[in-house]
Design a protein around this motif. Structure first.
Motif, short mmCIF file in Angstrom:
data_model
loop_
_atom_site.label_atom_id
_atom_site.label_comp_id
_atom_site.label_asym_id
_atom_site.label_seq_id
_atom_site.Cartn_x
_atom_site.Cartn_y
_atom_site.Cartn_z
N GLN A 1 -5.82 -0.93 7.17
CA GLN A 1 -6.70 0.13 6.69
C GLN A 1 -6.03 1.51 6.81
O GLN A 1 -6.05 2.31 5.87
N TRP A 2 -5.42 1.79 7.97
CA TRP A 2 -4.76 3.08 8.15
C TRP A 2 -3.63 3.25 7.13
O TRP A 2 -3.48 4.32 6.52
N ALA A 3 -2.82 2.21 6.95
CA ALA A 3 -1.71 2.29 6.00
C ALA A 3 -2.21 2.57 4.58
O ALA A 3 -1.63 3.39 3.86
N GLY A 4 -3.29 1.91 4.20
CA GLY A 4 -3.83 2.13 2.86
C GLY A 4 -4.48 3.48 2.69
O GLY A 4 -4.31 4.14 1.66
N ASP A 5 -5.22 3.90 3.70
CA ASP A 5 -5.98 5.15 3.59
C ASP A 5 -5.15 6.40 3.86
O ASP A 5 -5.30 7.41 3.17
N GLU A 6 -4.29 6.35 4.86
CA GLU A 6 -3.57 7.54 5.31
C GLU A 6 -2.11 7.60 4.84
O GLU A 6 -1.61 8.67 4.50
N LEU A 7 -1.45 6.47 4.86
CA LEU A 7 -0.02 6.43 4.55
C LEU A 7 0.24 6.35 3.04
O LEU A 7 1.05 7.12 2.50
N LYS A 8 -0.42 5.44 2.38
CA LYS A 8 -0.14 5.18 0.97
C LYS A 8 -0.19 6.42 0.08
O LYS A 8 0.70 6.62 -0.76
N PRO A 9 -1.19 7.30 0.24
CA PRO A 9 -1.23 8.48 -0.63
C PRO A 9 -0.04 9.43 -0.47
O PRO A 9 0.22 10.25 -1.35
N LEU A 10 0.70 9.33 0.64
CA LEU A 10 1.80 10.26 0.90
C LEU A 10 3.19 9.66 0.69
O LEU A 10 4.19 10.38 0.76
N VAL A 11 3.27 8.36 0.45
CA VAL A 11 4.57 7.69 0.40
C VAL A 11 5.48 8.28 -0.65
O VAL A 11 6.64 8.61 -0.37
N ARG A 12 5.02 8.43 -1.87
CA ARG A 12 5.89 8.94 -2.94
C ARG A 12 6.39 10.35 -2.62
O ARG A 12 7.58 10.64 -2.77
N THR B 1 4.13 -10.43 19.35
CA THR B 1 3.65 -10.99 18.09
C THR B 1 2.64 -10.06 17.43
O THR B 1 2.71 -9.81 16.22
N SER B 2 1.73 -9.53 18.20
CA SER B 2 0.74 -8.59 17.65
C SER B 2 1.40 -7.33 17.12
O SER B 2 1.02 -6.80 16.07
N ALA B 3 2.39 -6.85 17.85
CA ALA B 3 3.11 -5.65 17.42
C ALA B 3 3.82 -5.90 16.09
O ALA B 3 3.82 -5.04 15.20
N ILE B 4 4.41 -7.07 15.93
CA ILE B 4 5.10 -7.40 14.70
C ILE B 4 4.13 -7.48 13.52
O ILE B 4 4.45 -7.09 12.40
N LEU B 5 2.93 -7.95 13.77
CA LEU B 5 1.92 -8.00 12.70
C LEU B 5 1.58 -6.58 12.22
O LEU B 5 1.39 -6.36 11.02
N VAL B 6 1.52 -5.63 13.14
CA VAL B 6 1.28 -4.23 12.76
C VAL B 6 2.46 -3.72 11.93
O VAL B 6 2.26 -3.09 10.88
N VAL B 7 3.67 -3.98 12.38
CA VAL B 7 4.86 -3.55 11.64
C VAL B 7 4.86 -4.15 10.23
O VAL B 7 5.17 -3.46 9.26
N GLU B 8 4.48 -5.40 10.10
CA GLU B 8 4.42 -6.04 8.79
C GLU B 8 3.38 -5.37 7.89
O GLU B 8 3.63 -5.15 6.70
N GLU B 9 2.24 -5.04 8.44
CA GLU B 9 1.21 -4.36 7.65
C GLU B 9 1.69 -3.00 7.17
O GLU B 9 1.47 -2.62 6.01
N LEU B 10 2.35 -2.25 8.03
CA LEU B 10 2.88 -0.95 7.64
C LEU B 10 3.97 -1.10 6.58
O LEU B 10 4.05 -0.29 5.65
N SER B 11 4.78 -2.15 6.69
CA SER B 11 5.88 -2.34 5.74
C SER B 11 5.39 -2.68 4.35
O SER B 11 6.11 -2.45 3.37
N ARG B 12 4.18 -3.18 4.24
CA ARG B 12 3.61 -3.44 2.91
C ARG B 12 3.47 -2.15 2.12
O ARG B 12 3.54 -2.14 0.89
N ILE B 13 3.25 -1.05 2.82
CA ILE B 13 3.02 0.25 2.18
C ILE B 13 4.28 1.11 2.20
O ILE B 13 4.64 1.72 1.20
N ASP B 14 4.95 1.18 3.35
CA ASP B 14 6.15 2.02 3.46
C ASP B 14 7.11 1.44 4.48
O ASP B 14 6.91 1.57 5.70
N PRO B 15 8.16 0.77 4.00
CA PRO B 15 9.14 0.18 4.92
C PRO B 15 9.79 1.19 5.86
O PRO B 15 10.11 0.85 7.00
#
Length: 101
Positions: A5-16, A54-68
Motif C-alpha cells: 500500500q505504501w509503495a503504491g500510494d506514496e512511492l509510485k507517484p514519485l518514481v518517474r 523472511t518478512s524483511a525480504i517480502l517487504v523488499v520485494e513489494e518495494l521492488s515492484r514499484i521502484d527497484p
C-alpha cells in the motif's frame, strides 16, 4: 499489506520524477523510516520492528515492484548497516546506534 500500500500510494507517484532527477526525495526516506522499513530486523527493544529475515525480504520485494532503487536502499540499509551493528557491535554501540537506524 502495508509495504504494498505504501509503495503504491506514496512511492509510485514519485518514481518517474526521482529517476529523471537522479535522486531520492527526502519524503521517501522519511516515509521508509516512519513505516519501519529501515529497521525491520532491529529488535523491538531498540525501536525496530523485530521482524525476521523472511518478512524483511517480502517487504523488499513489494518495494521492488514499484521502484527497484528504493528497494535496494532498504535492503542494503537493513542487511549491511543494521546487521553489522546488530551482530558485531558491542552492547554500547547497539544501544547508541540501533534506535537511530
Amino acid at each position: 499489506n502495508m509495504a504494498r500500500q505504501w509503495a503504491g500510494d506514496e512511492l509510485k507517484p514519485l518514481v518517474r520524477d526521482m529517476d529523471n532527477e537522479c535522486k531520492t526525495r527526502p519524503e521517501i526516506i522519511k516515509g521508509l523510516f516512519d513505516c519501519g522499513f529501515m529497521g525491520m530486523e532491529i529488535p523491538e527493544e531498540f525501536g525496530g520492528a523485530g521482524m525476521n529475515f523472511t518478512s524483511a525480504i517480502l517487504v523488499v520485494e513489494e518495494l521492488s515492484r514499484i521502484d527497484p532503487s528504493v528497494s535496494i536502499l532498504v535492503d542494503i540499509h537493513n542487511t549491511l548497516t543494521n546487521n553489522a551493528i546488530r551482530f558485531w557491535g558491542s552492547e554500547s554501540l547497539q544501544s547508541k546506534w540501533l534506535p537511530r537506524l
